[in-house]
Design an enzyme around this catalytic site. Sequence first.
Site, PDB file in Angstrom:
ATOM      1  N   ARG A  97       1.255  -0.973  -0.216  1.00 27.27           N
ATOM      2  CA  ARG A  97      -0.047   0.305  -0.120  1.00 27.27           C
ATOM      3  C   ARG A  97       0.923   1.505   0.007  1.00 27.27           C
ATOM      4  O   ARG A  97       2.150   1.435   0.975  1.00 27.27           O
ATOM      5  CB  ARG A  97      -0.664  -0.071   1.225  1.00 27.27           C
ATOM      6  CG  ARG A  97      -2.131   0.853   0.876  1.00 27.27           C
ATOM      7  CD  ARG A  97      -2.769   1.476   2.409  1.00 27.27           C
ATOM      8  NE  ARG A  97      -2.266   1.748   3.677  1.00 27.27           N
ATOM      9  CZ  ARG A  97      -3.175   2.300   4.524  1.00 27.27           C
ATOM     10  NH1 ARG A  97      -4.170   2.159   4.453  1.00 27.27           N
ATOM     11  NH2 ARG A  97      -2.085   3.160   5.091  1.00 27.27           N
ATOM     12  N   TYR A 114      -3.169  11.219   7.124  1.00 26.29           N
ATOM     13  CA  TYR A 114      -3.413   9.521   7.155  1.00 26.29           C
ATOM     14  C   TYR A 114      -2.862   9.223   6.298  1.00 26.29           C
ATOM     15  O   TYR A 114      -2.197   9.112   5.305  1.00 26.29           O
ATOM     16  CB  TYR A 114      -5.522   9.609   6.664  1.00 26.29           C
ATOM     17  CG  TYR A 114      -5.152   8.070   6.832  1.00 26.29           C
ATOM     18  CD1 TYR A 114      -5.311   7.044   7.816  1.00 26.29           C
ATOM     19  CD2 TYR A 114      -5.049   6.621   5.690  1.00 26.29           C
ATOM     20  CE1 TYR A 114      -5.509   5.495   7.924  1.00 26.29           C
ATOM     21  CE2 TYR A 114      -4.912   5.930   5.448  1.00 26.29           C
ATOM     22  CZ  TYR A 114      -5.374   5.145   7.024  1.00 26.29           C
ATOM     23  OH  TYR A 114      -5.053   3.801   6.406  1.00 26.29           O
ATOM     24  N   ASP A 129      -5.424   3.881  -0.526  1.00 24.33           N
ATOM     25  CA  ASP A 129      -6.085   4.352   0.656  1.00 24.33           C
ATOM     26  C   ASP A 129      -6.915   5.498   0.458  1.00 24.33           C
ATOM     27  O   ASP A 129      -6.401   6.281   1.122  1.00 24.33           O
ATOM     28  CB  ASP A 129      -5.793   4.148   2.486  1.00 24.33           C
ATOM     29  CG  ASP A 129      -7.531   4.170   3.071  1.00 24.33           C
ATOM     30  OD1 ASP A 129      -8.307   4.151   2.813  1.00 24.33           O
ATOM     31  OD2 ASP A 129      -7.124   3.164   4.058  1.00 24.33           O
ATOM     32  N   HIS A 139      -9.206   7.238   2.082  1.00 24.45           N
ATOM     33  CA  HIS A 139      -9.829   7.328   3.469  1.00 24.45           C
ATOM     34  C   HIS A 139     -10.958   7.949   3.328  1.00 24.45           C
ATOM     35  O   HIS A 139     -11.623   8.383   4.265  1.00 24.45           O
ATOM     36  CB  HIS A 139      -8.860   7.678   4.484  1.00 24.45           C
ATOM     37  CG  HIS A 139      -8.974   7.119   5.241  1.00 24.45           C
ATOM     38  ND1 HIS A 139      -8.648   8.132   6.810  1.00 24.45           N
ATOM     39  CD2 HIS A 139      -8.593   5.759   5.822  1.00 24.45           C
ATOM     40  CE1 HIS A 139      -9.312   7.006   7.906  1.00 24.45           C
ATOM     41  NE2 HIS A 139      -8.603   5.840   7.251  1.00 24.45           N
ATOM     42  N   GLU A 187      -8.792   2.128  -2.503  1.00 25.79           N
ATOM     43  CA  GLU A 187      -9.897   1.393  -1.072  1.00 25.79           C
ATOM     44  C   GLU A 187      -9.937   3.362  -0.247  1.00 25.79           C
ATOM     45  O   GLU A 187     -10.674   4.401  -0.373  1.00 25.79           O
ATOM     46  CB  GLU A 187      -8.362   1.263  -0.122  1.00 25.79           C
ATOM     47  CG  GLU A 187      -9.502   0.583   1.167  1.00 25.79           C
ATOM     48  CD  GLU A 187      -8.652   0.290   2.255  1.00 25.79           C
ATOM     49  OE1 GLU A 187      -7.262   0.014   1.959  1.00 25.79           O
ATOM     50  OE2 GLU A 187      -8.861   0.709   3.339  1.00 25.79           O
ATOM     51  N   GLU A 221     -14.333  -1.193   5.524  1.00 28.42           N
ATOM     52  CA  GLU A 221     -13.511  -1.115   6.419  1.00 28.42           C
ATOM     53  C   GLU A 221     -14.859  -0.782   7.985  1.00 28.42           C
ATOM     54  O   GLU A 221     -14.249  -1.103   8.794  1.00 28.42           O
ATOM     55  CB  GLU A 221     -12.796  -0.690   6.688  1.00 28.42           C
ATOM     56  CG  GLU A 221     -12.101   1.036   6.779  1.00 28.42           C
ATOM     57  CD  GLU A 221     -10.946   1.129   6.600  1.00 28.42           C
ATOM     58  OE1 GLU A 221     -10.078   0.936   6.254  1.00 28.42           O
ATOM     59  OE2 GLU A 221     -10.159   2.708   7.213  1.00 28.42           O
ATOM     60  N   ARG A 244     -14.430  -5.137   2.251  1.00 26.83           N
ATOM     61  CA  ARG A 244     -13.143  -4.832   3.401  1.00 26.83           C
ATOM     62  C   ARG A 244     -13.328  -5.155   5.273  1.00 26.83           C
ATOM     63  O   ARG A 244     -12.698  -4.384   5.693  1.00 26.83           O
ATOM     64  CB  ARG A 244     -12.864  -3.058   3.234  1.00 26.83           C
ATOM     65  CG  ARG A 244     -11.754  -3.173   2.261  1.00 26.83           C
ATOM     66  CD  ARG A 244     -10.767  -3.081   2.454  1.00 26.83           C
ATOM     67  NE  ARG A 244      -9.705  -2.237   3.317  1.00 26.83           N
ATOM     68  CZ  ARG A 244      -8.321  -2.318   4.032  1.00 26.83           C
ATOM     69  NH1 ARG A 244      -8.164  -3.963   3.777  1.00 26.83           N
ATOM     70  NH2 ARG A 244      -8.112  -1.962   4.944  1.00 26.83           N
ATOM     71  N   GLU A 304      -4.465  -7.196   4.740  1.00 26.87           N
ATOM     72  CA  GLU A 304      -4.032  -6.171   4.942  1.00 26.87           C
ATOM     73  C   GLU A 304      -3.471  -6.748   6.219  1.00 26.87           C
ATOM     74  O   GLU A 304      -3.779  -7.451   7.014  1.00 26.87           O
ATOM     75  CB  GLU A 304      -4.386  -4.662   5.599  1.00 26.87           C
ATOM     76  CG  GLU A 304      -4.270  -3.374   6.401  1.00 26.87           C
ATOM     77  CD  GLU A 304      -5.059  -2.303   6.288  1.00 26.87           C
ATOM     78  OE1 GLU A 304      -6.257  -2.706   6.483  1.00 26.87           O
ATOM     79  OE2 GLU A 304      -4.640  -1.603   6.495  1.00 26.87           O
ATOM     80  N   TRP A 327     -12.932  12.172   8.028  1.00 30.95           N
ATOM     81  CA  TRP A 327     -10.721  12.224   7.722  1.00 30.95           C
ATOM     82  C   TRP A 327     -10.527  10.360   7.226  1.00 30.95           C
ATOM     83  O   TRP A 327     -10.650  10.161   7.061  1.00 30.95           O
ATOM     84  CB  TRP A 327     -10.811  11.582   9.131  1.00 30.95           C
ATOM     85  CG  TRP A 327      -9.061  11.468   9.490  1.00 30.95           C
ATOM     86  CD1 TRP A 327      -8.046  12.446  10.146  1.00 30.95           C
ATOM     87  CD2 TRP A 327      -8.917   9.677  10.185  1.00 30.95           C
ATOM     88  NE1 TRP A 327      -7.206  11.697  10.141  1.00 30.95           N
ATOM     89  CE2 TRP A 327      -7.995  10.244  10.637  1.00 30.95           C
ATOM     90  CE3 TRP A 327      -9.207   9.055  10.547  1.00 30.95           C
ATOM     91  CZ2 TRP A 327      -6.780   9.327  10.540  1.00 30.95           C
ATOM     92  CZ3 TRP A 327      -8.933   8.048  10.607  1.00 30.95           C
ATOM     93  CH2 TRP A 327      -7.571   7.488  10.756  1.00 30.95           C
TER      94      TRP A 327
HETATM   95  O1  KDG Z   1      -8.983   2.866  13.342  1.00 24.98           O
HETATM   96  C1  KDG Z   1      -9.097   3.465  11.852  1.00 24.98           C
HETATM   97  C2  KDG Z   1      -8.028   3.013  11.734  1.00 24.98           C
HETATM   98  O2  KDG Z   1      -8.349   1.151  11.394  1.00 24.98           O
HETATM   99  C3  KDG Z   1      -8.379   2.647   9.980  1.00 24.98           C
HETATM  100  O3  KDG Z   1      -7.990   4.297   9.236  1.00 24.98           O
HETATM  101  C4  KDG Z   1      -7.303   2.410   9.320  1.00 24.98           C
HETATM  102  O4  KDG Z   1      -7.993   2.623   7.072  1.00 24.98           O
HETATM  103  C5  KDG Z   1      -7.014   1.850   7.777  1.00 24.98           C
HETATM  104  C6  KDG Z   1      -6.759   1.198   7.256  1.00 24.98           C
HETATM  105  O5  KDG Z   1      -7.047   0.912   5.642  1.00 24.98           O
HETATM  106  O6  KDG Z   1      -5.782   0.306   7.818  1.00 24.98           O
HETATM  107 MG    MG Z   2      -8.408   2.040   4.955  1.00 21.51          MG
END
Ligand code: KDG
Ligand code: MG
Length: 409
Positions: free
Chosen positions: A147, A159, A217, A219, A243, A269, A290, A346, A409
């Site tokens: 990644r 992030y 990602d 996010h 992602e 996720e 995810r 992951e 975020w």
């Molecule tokens: O708690 C938040 C994290 O699990 C997240 O920010 C991690 O996006 C994430 C990832 O893809 O691992």
């Molecule tokens: Mg993620």
Amino acid sequence: MKISSAEVIVTSPTRNFVTLKLTTDAGVTGLGDATVNGRELAAAAYLRDHVAPLLPGRDPHQIEDTWQYLYRGAYWRRGPITMAAIAAVDMALWDIKGKIAGLPVYQLLGGASRNGLLAYGHASGNSQAGLFESIHEHLEKGYRAIRVQTSVPGIRALYGVAAQPQASGERYDYEPAGRGVLPVEEDWDTAAYIRHVPTVFEAVRQEFGDELPLLHDAHHRLTPIEAAKLGKRLEPYDLFWLEDCTPAENQQALRLVRQHTTTPLAIGEVFNTVWDYQQLITEQLIDYVRAAATHFGGITALRKVMDFAALYQIRSGFHGPTDVSPVGFAAQLHVGLAIHNYGIQEYMEHSEPTNSVFRQNMTLKDGYLHPGDAPGIGVEIDEQAAAGFPYQSAYLPVSRLRDGTLHDW
Ligand code: KDG
Ligand code: MG
């Protein structure tokens, strides 16, 4: 056989974890993970105050019935706290069943469909040189998929960029949640991000060639049309996946993204149930699921969503950050090993203090994970070590645009 006790263990070796320990009247124990990053005590209280009292006296072998009892029986269904609590019970029961049978959980799920689970590691950098160094380090460790996250000119803390100081001054290496009484505030600029990221992937492809599987990602930060634009611009670099390109509560928004790009998409996720995936799966709007066993109701629920996804040629890409504990992580490795439609896993690597509390059988060899062959899930907790790391308040950051508007975020 009956469940005789249900205990909740909260510990903070580098970061907070919520673990459920079930014990049977025959003395067999099982562990489950209910960690919800930044909201750990809510999950612990839900388990301790509302779920643990329901368990003593129940037959530990009745995993499906217990799952339904906790899901339907609560009336107030779904949501991350409820589903993490159900996940913890579910994992602990599979752990117990495996220990009684003398078999690792993947054997109870139908046996291994492959020798090992392709993993991806997290490379990141503040500069191109730093990013390349991080990718080289991961390749040297044996990772076969990477990644790529990078700083963006004009955005101070971002992030996924390890070693980049957060607003709190801490580093991101293991955990984006900062310890403290308030969440740190980060900044965000979508246009700068969409301009910059394709240039990074172009440089990475030039340096590392065409064959290395690369992931990224976003996010949850883009609108559908922004996600479509980024996916399209990344097509020449042949990503394994993009992602969480949008906050996918709005499942039909993914139709628009799909119309514009062939970059594969991974989502979910933060999803808690199969219902959150219903449209994404039946309309084939994503390529990878995810979900994490911990936030999705455990092994039972993860297996079900993957069997549903298999009908639509959608594969697994389970969430494996450090906030999924070694118990939750191993639980989903068992699912990944057993299902036919496995994609990738992951792996963010837990810290040494975390590994001192949770004793694991899981291995990473040549870029492939394996949960090990110990009966059950294959993770034990050292309760004395856990007690040496008391809970510490921690929050994930929040993001704001230049004008101060709060952003995803
Ligand atoms: O708690 C938040 C994290 O699990 C997240 O920010 C991690 O996006 C994430 C990832 O893809 O691992
Ligand atoms: Mg993620």
